[in-house]
Design an enzyme around this catalytic site. Structure first.
Site, PDB file in Angstrom:
ATOM      1  N   ASN A  86       0.459   5.840  -0.171  1.00 14.38           N
ATOM      2  CA  ASN A  86      -0.262   6.903  -0.268  1.00 14.38           C
ATOM      3  C   ASN A  86       0.557   8.093  -0.325  1.00 14.38           C
ATOM      4  OD1 ASN A  86      -1.946   9.190   1.680  1.00 14.38           O
ATOM      5  ND2 ASN A  86      -3.432   8.096   0.041  1.00 14.38           N
ATOM      6  N   HIS A 128       0.892  -1.200   0.012  1.00 13.42           N
ATOM      7  CA  HIS A 128      -0.002  -0.063   0.093  1.00 13.42           C
ATOM      8  C   HIS A 128       0.842   1.304  -0.076  1.00 13.42           C
ATOM      9  CE1 HIS A 128      -1.447   3.256   2.572  1.00 13.42           C
ATOM     10  NE2 HIS A 128      -2.355   3.421   1.931  1.00 13.42           N
TER      11      HIS A 128
END
Length: 310
Positions: A108, A106
């Site tokens: 971001n 992940h």
């Protein structure tokens, strides 16, 4: 060009680069691209790859949303900004591989502004990071991952890696399970002290470093043989990923509170997952080793004798 426009241009280019490189790496599937608009202001582009040769699902989303009132999740640590107008621009991605020996990952990268540019009390900050969630973990992979994270931080301060690594360990922690979601990486928020240019440069360093670090691990593990046992364990552990994203994840909560596109917000969830009541791995198995050796905060760079991935 305004500061917001500079960040937006970089993040849109980053999304395009990551999508193109993941398609090339997968070799079998391409991304579906959905442009969406937010009724209360803004929109984005969601790119989703499904049923690929390497990636069972990968989602890479860009969004630029704005409004007259900050959502509660964005003012939890900044109550003085409650009720202020805001703009938020970011790229968020989650990759769920098919092979259980390739970890989920992940990342971001985002930029927030609160208030108007003409307002003396306007505020801005950067946030983001990247983390790794293996199912069958290899120490050399984790060390390689953290070496990449440290390399991002080193030019910007000797203490940054330790701080942001600890923040990642603390943030990606399932309190109700008393275990980390994975083996960590970097997590940072409220970055503005160095000024815009240095803060933006740090975000770019993190964004540019993410995919090369992950790609090395994918190439090394993508052809590792596996069977039904490994696949079932992967699906079981994916349940932890779902639990974290729906209970704790700030991006999920912000997206839902701000009226974002639900399909884009929840594209981080794995396409297949399972739960089993009160299951525990058998002692001495590779599955048990994930719990005993990896799902706890560790100083991964304290012993770098294990060779890094080239």
């Amino acid at each position: 060009m305004s500061e917001l426009d500079q960040v937006k241009e970089y993040l849109q280019a980053l999304q395009s680069r990551i999508v193109a490189e993941l398609e090339e790496l997968d070799g079998n599937a391409t991304f579906r691209r959905d442009t969406w608009a937010r009724p209360d202001g803004g929109g984005g582009l969601s790119c989703v790859l499904s049923n690929g040769g390497i990636f069972e699902q990968a989602g890479v989303g860009f969004s630029h949303v704005f409004g007259d009132k900050m959502p509660p999740s964005a003012t939890k640590n900044r109550p003085e900004l409650a009720g202020r107008s805001f703009q938020a621009v970011g790229v968020s991605l989650v990759i769920h591989p098919l092979n259980p020996y390739v970890p989920t990952t992940h990342a971001n990268f985002r930029f927030f502004t609160a208030g108007n540019d003409s307002d003396d009390e306007s505020a801005w900050w950067f946030g983001g990071g990247f983390d790794l969630t293996p199912y069958y973990a290899f120490e050399e992979d984790v060390i390689h991952w953290h070496q990449a994270a440290r390399a991002v931080c080193s030019p910007f301060g000797d203490d940054l890696y330790a701080r942001y690594k600890q923040w990642c360990d603390d943030y990606f922690f399932l309190k109700h399970r008393n275990e980390t979601r994975g083996v960590g990486g970097l997590f940072f928020d409220d970055v503005n002290d160095p000024g815009f240019e240095k803060s933006f440069a740090f975000l770019q360093a993190a964004g540019d470093s993410f995919l090369p670090a992950y790609r090395s691990i994918v190439k090394k593990r993508k052809d590792h043989p596996y069977g039904e046992r490994q696949r079932e364990f992967q699906l079981y552990r994916r349940g932890r990923y779902v639990e974290f994203n729906l209970i704790y994840d700030r991006g999920t909560i912000f997206g839902l509170q701000s009226g974002g596109r639900t399909e884009s917000i929840l594209m981080s969830l794995p396409p297949r997952v399972r739960w089993e009541y009160d299951w525990e791995p058998e002692a001495g198995t590779p599955e048990a080793r994930l719990y005993t050796d990896f799902l706890r905060p560790r100083d991964w760079l304290g012993d770098e004798e294990v060779a890094a991935i080239e």
